[in-house]
Design a protein around this motif. Sequence first.
Motif, mmCIF file in Angstrom:
data_model
loop_
_atom_site.group_PDB
_atom_site.id
_atom_site.type_symbol
_atom_site.label_atom_id
_atom_site.label_comp_id
_atom_site.label_asym_id
_atom_site.label_seq_id
_atom_site.Cartn_x
_atom_site.Cartn_y
_atom_site.Cartn_z
ATOM 1 N N GLU A 1 0.829 -1.207 0.000
ATOM 2 C CA GLU A 1 0.000 0.000 0.000
ATOM 3 C C GLU A 1 0.864 1.259 0.000
ATOM 4 O O GLU A 1 0.540 2.242 -0.671
ATOM 5 N N VAL A 2 1.972 1.211 0.747
ATOM 6 C CA VAL A 2 2.893 2.344 0.753
ATOM 7 C C VAL A 2 3.454 2.578 -0.646
ATOM 8 O O VAL A 2 3.540 3.716 -1.126
ATOM 9 N N LYS A 3 3.838 1.488 -1.308
ATOM 10 C CA LYS A 3 4.337 1.614 -2.685
ATOM 11 C C LYS A 3 3.297 2.277 -3.582
ATOM 12 O O LYS A 3 3.614 3.175 -4.382
ATOM 13 N N ASP A 4 2.060 1.846 -3.472
ATOM 14 C CA ASP A 4 1.000 2.397 -4.304
ATOM 15 C C ASP A 4 0.813 3.878 -4.027
ATOM 16 O O ASP A 4 0.623 4.681 -4.947
ATOM 17 N N PHE A 5 0.895 4.268 -2.740
ATOM 18 C CA PHE A 5 0.740 5.676 -2.380
ATOM 19 C C PHE A 5 1.847 6.521 -3.000
ATOM 20 O O PHE A 5 1.592 7.604 -3.532
ATOM 21 N N VAL A 6 3.086 6.030 -2.928
ATOM 22 C CA VAL A 6 4.216 6.809 -3.432
ATOM 23 C C VAL A 6 4.194 6.865 -4.957
ATOM 24 O O VAL A 6 4.403 7.920 -5.555
ATOM 25 N N ILE A 7 3.929 5.734 -5.586
ATOM 26 C CA ILE A 7 3.989 5.665 -7.046
ATOM 27 C C ILE A 7 2.797 6.361 -7.692
ATOM 28 O O ILE A 7 2.948 7.125 -8.659
ATOM 29 N N GLN A 8 1.603 6.116 -7.162
ATOM 30 C CA GLN A 8 0.393 6.684 -7.761
ATOM 31 C C GLN A 8 0.042 8.060 -7.196
ATOM 32 O O GLN A 8 -0.722 8.806 -7.806
ATOM 33 N N GLY A 9 0.585 8.389 -6.030
ATOM 34 C CA GLY A 9 0.233 9.652 -5.373
ATOM 35 C C GLY A 9 -0.838 9.427 -4.317
ATOM 36 O O GLY A 9 -1.765 8.632 -4.511
ATOM 37 N N ARG A 10 -0.695 10.113 -3.194
ATOM 38 C CA ARG A 10 -1.631 9.890 -2.097
ATOM 39 C C ARG A 10 -3.023 10.384 -2.443
ATOM 40 O O ARG A 10 -4.016 9.748 -2.121
ATOM 41 N N ASN A 11 -3.087 11.563 -3.086
ATOM 42 C CA ASN A 11 -4.367 12.111 -3.538
ATOM 43 C C ASN A 11 -5.441 12.099 -2.442
ATOM 44 O O ASN A 11 -6.580 11.687 -2.654
ATOM 45 N N LYS A 12 -5.029 12.527 -1.249
ATOM 46 C CA LYS A 12 -5.925 12.661 -0.097
ATOM 47 C C LYS A 12 -6.500 11.331 0.378
ATOM 48 O O LYS A 12 -7.446 11.294 1.151
ATOM 49 N N ARG A 13 -5.925 10.223 -0.109
ATOM 50 C CA ARG A 13 -6.309 8.921 0.434
ATOM 51 C C ARG A 13 -5.493 8.659 1.694
ATOM 52 O O ARG A 13 -4.497 9.311 1.959
ATOM 53 N N TYR A 14 -5.900 7.659 2.448
ATOM 54 C CA TYR A 14 -5.204 7.348 3.679
ATOM 55 C C TYR A 14 -4.926 5.854 3.745
ATOM 56 O O TYR A 14 -5.696 5.043 3.218
ATOM 57 N N LEU A 15 -3.806 5.524 4.382
ATOM 58 C CA LEU A 15 -3.456 4.117 4.539
ATOM 59 C C LEU A 15 -4.471 3.422 5.438
ATOM 60 O O LEU A 15 -5.054 4.034 6.338
ATOM 61 N N SER A 16 -4.672 2.157 5.175
ATOM 62 C CA SER A 16 -5.564 1.363 6.037
ATOM 63 C C SER A 16 -4.730 0.632 7.076
ATOM 64 O O SER A 16 -3.670 0.086 6.773
ATOM 65 N N PHE A 17 -5.183 0.639 8.316
ATOM 66 C CA PHE A 17 -4.476 -0.014 9.410
ATOM 67 C C PHE A 17 -5.449 -0.961 10.110
ATOM 68 O O PHE A 17 -6.644 -0.684 10.225
ATOM 69 N N THR A 18 -4.900 -2.068 10.589
ATOM 70 C CA THR A 18 -5.751 -3.048 11.280
ATOM 71 C C THR A 18 -5.709 -2.866 12.788
ATOM 72 O O THR A 18 -6.699 -3.093 13.478
ATOM 73 N N ALA A 19 -4.556 -2.482 13.329
ATOM 74 C CA ALA A 19 -4.416 -2.373 14.782
ATOM 75 C C ALA A 19 -4.938 -1.033 15.279
ATOM 76 O O ALA A 19 -5.058 -0.062 14.538
ATOM 77 N N GLU A 20 -5.271 -0.986 16.561
ATOM 78 C CA GLU A 20 -5.716 0.252 17.200
ATOM 79 C C GLU A 20 -4.626 0.754 18.147
ATOM 80 O O GLU A 20 -3.869 -0.033 18.709
ATOM 81 N N PRO A 21 -4.521 2.071 18.378
ATOM 82 C CA PRO A 21 -5.301 3.108 17.708
ATOM 83 C C PRO A 21 -4.785 3.361 16.297
ATOM 84 O O PRO A 21 -3.609 3.167 16.016
ATOM 85 N N LYS A 22 -5.653 3.786 15.428
ATOM 86 C CA LYS A 22 -5.275 4.081 14.056
ATOM 87 C C LYS A 22 -4.964 5.568 13.916
ATOM 88 O O LYS A 22 -5.611 6.400 14.545
ATOM 89 N N PRO A 23 -3.989 5.917 13.090
ATOM 90 C CA PRO A 23 -3.713 7.338 12.843
ATOM 91 C C PRO A 23 -4.925 8.006 12.205
ATOM 92 O O PRO A 23 -5.605 7.411 11.361
ATOM 93 N N ASN A 24 -5.206 9.232 12.627
ATOM 94 C CA ASN A 24 -6.298 9.978 12.021
ATOM 95 C C ASN A 24 -5.727 10.979 11.014
ATOM 96 O O ASN A 24 -4.524 11.010 10.755
ATOM 97 N N LYS A 25 -6.589 11.815 10.464
ATOM 98 C CA LYS A 25 -6.143 12.759 9.431
ATOM 99 C C LYS A 25 -5.079 13.713 9.958
ATOM 100 O O LYS A 25 -4.137 14.058 9.245
ATOM 101 N N ASN A 26 -5.233 14.134 11.205
ATOM 102 C CA ASN A 26 -4.253 15.058 11.775
ATOM 103 C C ASN A 26 -2.889 14.402 11.939
ATOM 104 O O ASN A 26 -1.849 15.057 11.845
ATOM 105 N N ASP A 27 -2.892 13.103 12.208
ATOM 106 C CA ASP A 27 -1.620 12.386 12.393
ATOM 107 C C ASP A 27 -0.818 12.293 11.101
ATOM 108 O O ASP A 27 0.406 12.149 11.131
ATOM 109 N N TYR A 28 -1.515 12.352 9.968
ATOM 110 C CA TYR A 28 -0.827 12.191 8.692
ATOM 111 C C TYR A 28 0.147 13.325 8.412
ATOM 112 O O TYR A 28 1.215 13.116 7.839
ATOM 113 N N GLU A 29 -0.226 14.536 8.786
ATOM 114 C CA GLU A 29 0.608 15.688 8.477
ATOM 115 C C GLU A 29 2.013 15.525 9.039
ATOM 116 O O GLU A 29 3.000 15.870 8.405
ATOM 117 N N HIS A 30 2.080 14.987 10.257
ATOM 118 C CA HIS A 30 3.377 14.880 10.922
ATOM 119 C C HIS A 30 3.955 13.472 10.841
ATOM 120 O O HIS A 30 5.168 13.291 10.840
#
Length: 553
Positions: free
Chosen positions: A337-366
């Motif tokens: 999924e990381v490869k796809d994000f880098v190669i295709q561009g994130r385009n405001k999509r977010y990675l999917s995570f199975t474990a908790e807690p999951k990063p939220n939108k604010n966590d992505y910036e940093h």
Amino acid sequence: MDLNNFSSDRLAAASEFAQTMIVVDDQAGISVHEPVDKLVAPTRRTARSAADENDVATKVSEVLHQLDSKLLIDTAMELGLICSVLCPQTKDEDIVGRVVKAAARVDIVSLDWEMFNDSGETARKLIKGIVYSDLERFGRLRLISIYTGDKRLDVILSSIFESFSLSDRETLSLRLGDSFINGKGGLKIVCLFKKHGTQVPAQFSNYQVSESELPNRLLNEFASITEGLLSNVALAAVASIRGVAHHLLSRFNGNMDGPYFLHRAAIVEAEEAEQYALDIVLSELKNLVDRDGVVRRWAGASAISNRIDVIAKGSDHLDFHFQREGKPFIAKAAVTEVKDFVIQGRNKRYLSFTAEPKPNKNDYEHGWPSVFSTSIEDADNNMHEFASLTGIRAFPGSRMFNDGSGALPVLRLGSILRKAGEYWLCLQAACDSVRVKTKTAFFFVPLGVATSRPQHVVPLLSPLGSIDYIGLDLIDKAYTKSVSFTFEPILCDASLRVAAARTAHGGFVFTDIGGFQFEWIGDLKQRRALRVSQQLGADLSRIGFDEFEPFRS
């Protein structure tokens, strides 16, 4: 998953880049000596004299240390390497001076350890001479190989390591490994063993190579110094420039001088044509490199995928570091999924995570950059260094002002100065920064320190030589706080300009006509500075007036 794909990319880029190697060996010859006669246990009838035994020992030593120059040169040429073999005859020759001078223009250096039976003394002098010469030039990719019949690997490496003083080891960040020495700036010293007549311990068998294998092995060792995708891009770009250099020279022939002279004579400020001469050459170089497809080959989807595999170290996930209420957390991001994000561009999509807690939108910036680092702190430092690399033209630690030439910073569009904790950006027009014949006022706008998403990231050089990074932003409504400071010009680079003075600790200061000193922090790249000027102009050109609100557009 094949983790060797990126190694192949790295080797291919290094092979395109590396063109020359020099080998220094006092036993270099056309071919190895004839093998020594078989040794048998002495009897009363077959016992040899002491002179005979000494002769056999000498022959054994010659076989162990001899170098087949022709085989080495021929093999190197098949790989596209120009190999020069230096065979010093006496210890009185100025070997160190000549080799150090040649090494400045050579990609790979290989040295014999036992020259003139001096237990590595000459080799150590050569290594230190090359390393110190590189240090004066602010470092470079440097592979030095010891190629020897002496099988005491640990003794050889320890001897080289300990020949540097403790302070020099710290300056060079030297690290002694089991089979090599590493240093900052791309320094690597390896020890390899000659194959004929030498038996090495099993754990070092991988370090034993013949003359026919040596050039390829040294290319692999050279490739191992560079470890990143952008390193491959840099290697391939320089290799491409080397490849097109003669074609470029044929295009910029003597017939082009007339049009250039007319251009210079036609513009108001004739000296501005000097930069134009360089710009058109660099522009043509970029066109030729683009034609070679350097970016597509070395920074495209396949190269990115291979590099991320190496970062993941065989795992199927990467660590996403983030914080929640000051407490650190790690989420697992799938490598695919990381490869796809880098190669295709994130385009405001977010990675999917199975474990908790999951990063939220604010966590992505940093947190997003930490996927490729070991922590948020490391990711921040890498981000700041990269931002500085893309936005800063020069700073006090730059090679251009520390290469012994005595060059000094000049006040120009994009210069950043600091006075009493305040930061000021010079926006003087470029044409008004040269040929400054009398004391002249320079236009400045204030910059504020930014802790998040700064417009400019500037490296700050400490008196001890370490580098920290500071983020700076154009403050709100900067035009209302703009000022001018007046400076006296001096003759600098054959032109009257406002130049800085070097301080005792290696920094630079500008002094205005009132005697106030401004510390030079660095210069923005021209386009960055021009963008600030454009931003300031946009703020000044806003038109504000009252109009009928219901119909306001």
